[in-house]
Design a protein around this motif. Structure first.
Motif: not given
Length: 605
Positions: A307-319
């Motif tokens: 989940g932490v990785c998920l946020y880091s990848v999409y922190q500026s563009c939430d799918p």
């Protein structure tokens, strides 16, 4: 490597990517191995065709495979898909479930394993008849069947979301496939097949998590970058010790509510207890539980870090906000196709992992449902031969497999998978935990108290649970974290408003319905125990006598022997000093320690 969040169309593929031949091969191998394990155990045990062999594995299993099976059974596709999405939306506070796991293991090992193991029952609800009455047993079994069928429907539906998201395979085709594969190896191989497929599937689940974590770490430039991004985004805040029971997730709701929830699963749930009883000795059963604790911690940490990785990848563009996925439970499959779609086989491994989580839970549930049906509903009322019971068990497994697939339709309208699953478990599991607690810890509790407590506990928990579904708690109680779309280089297809969909809550019921869903099990258990004790006292329960084997005895616990050993060592370290002639100042020469020791109460010796 794809640029995260800037490609893809929700529901079929991401950035034009879809399953390759290698992905289908990996996925197919997982299904084939699972089915083959069932066939192998059916062939290996062909000379031991009995209902006990089919339902309990002949009670010859050892600690290691049972412990891995315990971990896999309830660490399902819900863990694979919903735990990372939970961290993405609300933060990593669910890591405190690790504390509730430890409490659960201690309570289960000390209270429930000794009770069920010394009685050597096949169904946990057989204990309720021995302790209370047949009516209590049947009602408890009915509650368990309802809980398990509903929960299993959700578990079947969850991985179908992943398959639908990353491959475009028909959603309900995936649901039916899950049910068919599970039902096949459960009906063919029995408990042994369930346990050993769980072991294999747990390995696949961990491999799926590693794919997500390693791919994200490479994309983001290292572990430190991911941790820094998540800390800046408020996902790594753990100092929430608010005592307010209306808050969805705090340290106290997760540890207290989570402890009750997981004790109701590992302490009394047939799916788990059946594994303890399949062990060759009680020591193996206890060892399996403690080894399982390590597995639970490992899976929890993997899901939280995913989940932490998920946020880091999409922190500026939430799918999710931009409409790239239809539900939060699809975020991780979207991530997999986005960052791993160029590596043939890895998307297939992740989907196989999610599918494995579902298979492990569903197979355990089907086996448990077949066991309680045969032991509680069929066996006491018939005079079937053991061979007939054996085939009846197989037929019952087939029936429940079909029923669980049908119930997955309910899951499609229940919203967030994690909260829906745990809510069902808490609403029904809490009162059942209260019922067993009455029997084990309170010798004066009687049948009237048990029945009234169980019904009252369910009524209260169900009232609050259904009310919470109809009138969701406000955002100030759930506290979702901010999601950002400023870094997207496309036009967002939608914008999510946290507060627009919540209907107004009736005056006077707002707080009641805003109770954290993790407290549903606490509410049900406490109500069941409180009402049960009151009714038992009013109906003459204080004068009844109960067999000692049906209640917890101090000699049944490891804690008792630990304190006995400690006391003996303290006494041994003291007495040699007096034997050597060492005297205390102003000691009375007429003092005789032997005589005093004999006159001391037994509890002080």
């Amino acid at each position: 490597m794809a640029v995260p969040g800037v490609s893809g169309v929700s529901g079929v593929s991401v950035g034009g990517r879809s399953f390759s031949a290698a992905d289908y091969l990996v996925f197919g191998v997982m299904l084939a191995v699972s089915a083959a394990i069932g066939v192998y155990h059916a062939w290996a045990d062909r000379g031991r065709s009995s209902s006990e062999e089919f339902l309990t594995g002949g009670r010859r299993l050892t600690a290691l495979p049972v412990s891995l099976s315990l971990t896999a059974s309830f660490m399902s596709a819900i863990t694979m898909l919903s735990n990372p999405a939970e961290v993405y939306r609300y933060g990593a506070s669910i890591v405190f479930f690790g504390v509730s796991y430890a409490v659960m293991v201690l309570v289960t090992s000390e209270i429930f394993i000794p009770l069920f193991y010394k009685l050597s029952v096949a169904s946990t609800y057989e204990y309720l008849e021995l302790r209370f009455s047949r009516a209590v047993r049947l009602l408890g079994t009915v509650f368990f069947v309802a809980q398990t069928v509903l929960y299993t429907g959700i578990v079947i539906y969850a991985p179908a979301l992943a398959l639908n998201q990353v491959t475009g395979i028909d959603l309900w085709g995936a649901v039916v496939s899950t049910g068919v594969v599970c039902t096949f190896y459960c009906s063919v191989g029995g408990l042994k097949a369930v346990v050993w497929t769980d072991v294999f599937q747990l390995g696949v689940m961990l491999a799926g998590f590693l794919c997500v974590i390693i791919g994200s770490v490479r994309l983001q430039g290292g572990l430190a970058s991911i941790v820094s991004d998540s800390r800046d985004g408020g996902r790594l805040v753990f100092q929430d010790f608010d005592l307010n029971p209306l808050r969805r997730h705090t340290f106290w709701t997760i540890t207290v509510g989570g402890s009750f929830l997981w004790i109701s699963i590992y302490g009394i749930n047939q799916s788990q207890v059946q594994r303890y009883l399949s062990c060759r000795t009680m020591s193996h059963a206890r060892y399996s539980l403690y080894i399982n604790l390590l597995g639970l911690w490992l899976v929890l940490l993997c899901s939280v870090f995913s989940g932490v990785c998920l946020y880091s990848v999409y922190q500026s563009c939430d799918p999710w906000t931009t409409g790239r996925v239809a539900a939060p439970d699809q975020l991780v499959p979207y991530l997999v196709m986005d960052i791993l779609g160029d590596y043939p086989g890895l998307p297939g491994l992740f989907v196989a992992a999610a599918y494995s989580g579902s298979l492990s839970t569903v197979s355990s549930s089907i086996n448990a449902l077949a066991t309680v049906t045969v032991e509680d509903f069929i066996k006491p009322h018939t005079h079937l031969s053991d061979k007939s019971l054996f085939w009846t068990s197989k037929g019952t497994s087939l029936l429940y497999g079909a029923l669980c697939v049908a119930m997955s339709g309910v899951a499609s309208v229940m919203g967030g998978v994690l909260q829906a699953a745990l809510s069902i478990t808490g609403i029904i599991g809490g009162p059942l935990l209260g019922l067993f607690t009455l029997g084990v810890l309170f010798p004066f509790a009687n049948s009237a108290g048990a029945l009234s407590g169980l019904v009252s506990g369910l009524a209260v928990a169900l009232w609050v649970g259904v009310g919470a579904q109809m009138y969701p708690p406000p955002p100030e109680m759930t506290r979702p974290l901010a999601l950002n779309t400023s870094g997207c280089n496309f036009t967002a297809s939608g914008n999510f408003n946290w507060t627009s969909d919540a209907p107004p809550t009736p005056s006077g019921l707002a707080d009641w319905y805003s109770l954290s869903y993790l407290y549903f099990s606490v509410l049900g258990a406490v109500t069941a125990v409180g009402v049960g004790l009151l009714v038992s006292r009013l109906t003459g329960g204080c004068g009844s006598e109960v067999e000692s084997r049906l209640t917890l005895q101090k000699e049944d616990t490891v804690t008792f022997y630990f304190f006995q050993l400690l006391k003996n060592r303290v006494r041994a370290s003291w007495r040699p000093r007096t034997a050597m002639g060492l005297k205390l100042d102003n000691a009375n020469p007429g003092f005789c320690d032997v005589e005093l020791d004999e006159k001391l109460p037994r509890t002080l010796r």
